[in-house]
Structures are given as C-alpha cells and as structure tokens.
Design a protein around this motif. Sequence first.
Motif, PDB file in Angstrom:
ATOM      1  N   VAL A 236      39.850  27.094  38.117  1.00 21.45           N
ATOM      2  CA  VAL A 236      40.559  27.154  36.837  1.00 21.45           C
ATOM      3  C   VAL A 236      41.915  27.830  37.004  1.00 21.45           C
ATOM      4  N   SER A 237      41.958  28.898  37.763  1.00 23.13           N
ATOM      5  CA  SER A 237      43.224  29.600  37.980  1.00 23.13           C
ATOM      6  C   SER A 237      44.232  28.697  38.693  1.00 23.13           C
ATOM      7  N   ALA A 238      43.771  27.957  39.717  1.00 30.64           N
ATOM      8  CA  ALA A 238      44.680  27.085  40.449  1.00 30.64           C
ATOM      9  C   ALA A 238      45.197  25.953  39.564  1.00 30.64           C
ATOM     10  N   ALA A 239      44.352  25.456  38.660  1.00 26.45           N
ATOM     11  CA  ALA A 239      44.746  24.322  37.827  1.00 26.45           C
ATOM     12  C   ALA A 239      45.687  24.703  36.692  1.00 26.45           C
ATOM     13  N   PHE A 240      45.515  25.919  36.143  1.00 24.81           N
ATOM     14  CA  PHE A 240      46.255  26.262  34.923  1.00 24.81           C
ATOM     15  C   PHE A 240      47.360  27.289  35.126  1.00 24.81           C
ATOM     16  N   ASN A 241      47.339  28.002  36.228  1.00 19.98           N
ATOM     17  CA  ASN A 241      48.440  28.931  36.452  1.00 19.98           C
ATOM     18  C   ASN A 241      49.699  28.146  36.810  1.00 19.98           C
ATOM     19  N   PRO A 242      50.863  28.558  36.297  1.00 19.03           N
ATOM     20  CA  PRO A 242      52.092  27.822  36.576  1.00 19.03           C
ATOM     21  C   PRO A 242      52.500  27.950  38.045  1.00 19.03           C
TER      22      PRO A 242
END
Length: 242
Positions: A236-242
């Motif tokens: 989730v962090s990899a997908a949504f962090n800019p």
Amino acid sequence: MTADDLPTTPEGIVEHRFDDHPLAELVAKAVRRDRPFTTPGEKQVYGATGYYVAGMLIEKLTGHSYQQEITNRMLRPLHLRHTTAPETDTTIPGPHSHGYIAVPRAGGGTQLVDITDQNPGAGGMISTTGDLDRFLTALFRGRLLSRSRMAELFTVPDVPYLGGRSQDPGRGRAYYGAGLMRVTLPDGVTVWGKTGSTFGYTDGMFTTRDLRRRLVYSFNPTTGGGNDLALVNRLVSAAFNP
C-alpha cells in the motif's frame, strides 16, 4: 474462535481443507468463548463472526441463501461476471494462480503442498482483480448504498484496537468502519479498502476517496494464508506514496 475450533497447523490445514463448516456451527463455536472485552464500544477488534451472523440473518429474512442474494443484488447488477459465491464448491473456475502451504518434513525442512482446491468456507467468494476494481469503484460512487449507509463505511470509532501494535494500520487505535479499513500513510495520504485471505491466498483492494488512485493485489503466501499485514503495508505504501 481458537486453534481448538479450526485447524491452524500446516498439517491440519491440508488434512481438513475440504471440511464444511455451516454458519450456525461457526457462530456456536465463537460464542462459547469468553468475550475479549465486556463493555460494547470499549475497544475494537476484527473477527469473522459478525459476517456469519449477517449471512444467517439474510437467509432468515429472505428465505434464500446469502449466495443467491449476493448474486442477484450485487454480482449481476454490477456485471461482475468473474465473481462467484460458490457455497461448498472446492474448485476455482477459469484461469487462476495456485495456492500452496509449506508443510514441515519429518527429517527437517518443508514441502510445498498444493491447496488450491479447498472448501471456500462460510462466506467465501472467488473473484478477479478486475472485478474487485469494478466493485470498489461502484461502491465508492454510491451505486450500492444510500448516502447515510455510505457515511457508516467511513466512520471509525476513536477507541483502542484490541492487541493493536504501532505497525498496524491504526497504530494501536481502531481502523475499521462498517466494512472498510482506513489506512493513513506516513505522508498523510488516507486510503480505504479491505484485505482478505484464505489458505494459500492473500488479496485486497484500496483506494483514495476520490477513486483517482486505486490498488488491487493478490499474492500467494505459503505460511497458511494470514493477512500478512507487514507485506500489505509495504504494498500500500509503495502504491500510494508519491
């Protein structure tokens, strides 16, 4: 429920993967146990028993199985052609990945056992990443619920999460609304969605409220099919962090 109710060891999972557990049986097992806290609303904890009760209520009120109601009220209207509520069918239709579990060998090490064919379990459903994305989009656009019901999805109580840890989505506090998880990333971005798992499979879907950024994932752990929150958090962090 505990390990005394359902198998949790790799050997037990393989041996009992075709067992059928009706909803009433699962609820009866759950209510035999002491409650983790006594005052309603004191804390939050996630469990499947509420879904089992909901399924029993659907069947009692409509006279139909919840699989029929889900198909007629959700899958067909949303044209989710690759999603099924299979009841006790132990096979997966169409192309699919295989699920495995690592079973200890007598002389040391482990052996991967294919557990793709298994009882889907009470409430189990089979879908594709494409259908999950379509469902998530329809849900957030208000095609399934009224405005007041939609508000419940995004209302998270401000209470401790039972056994919560700093690495959990709520960092020790509640993070579930009425069916959705809230995950706030380190940069402040908040996404909503749901994880799901069975033996050999872990899946999930998350999106920002405006649907501009969405994630649907599926992978195959060999450790028994838990939610694998540490890896999910990284995805989730990899997908949504800019």
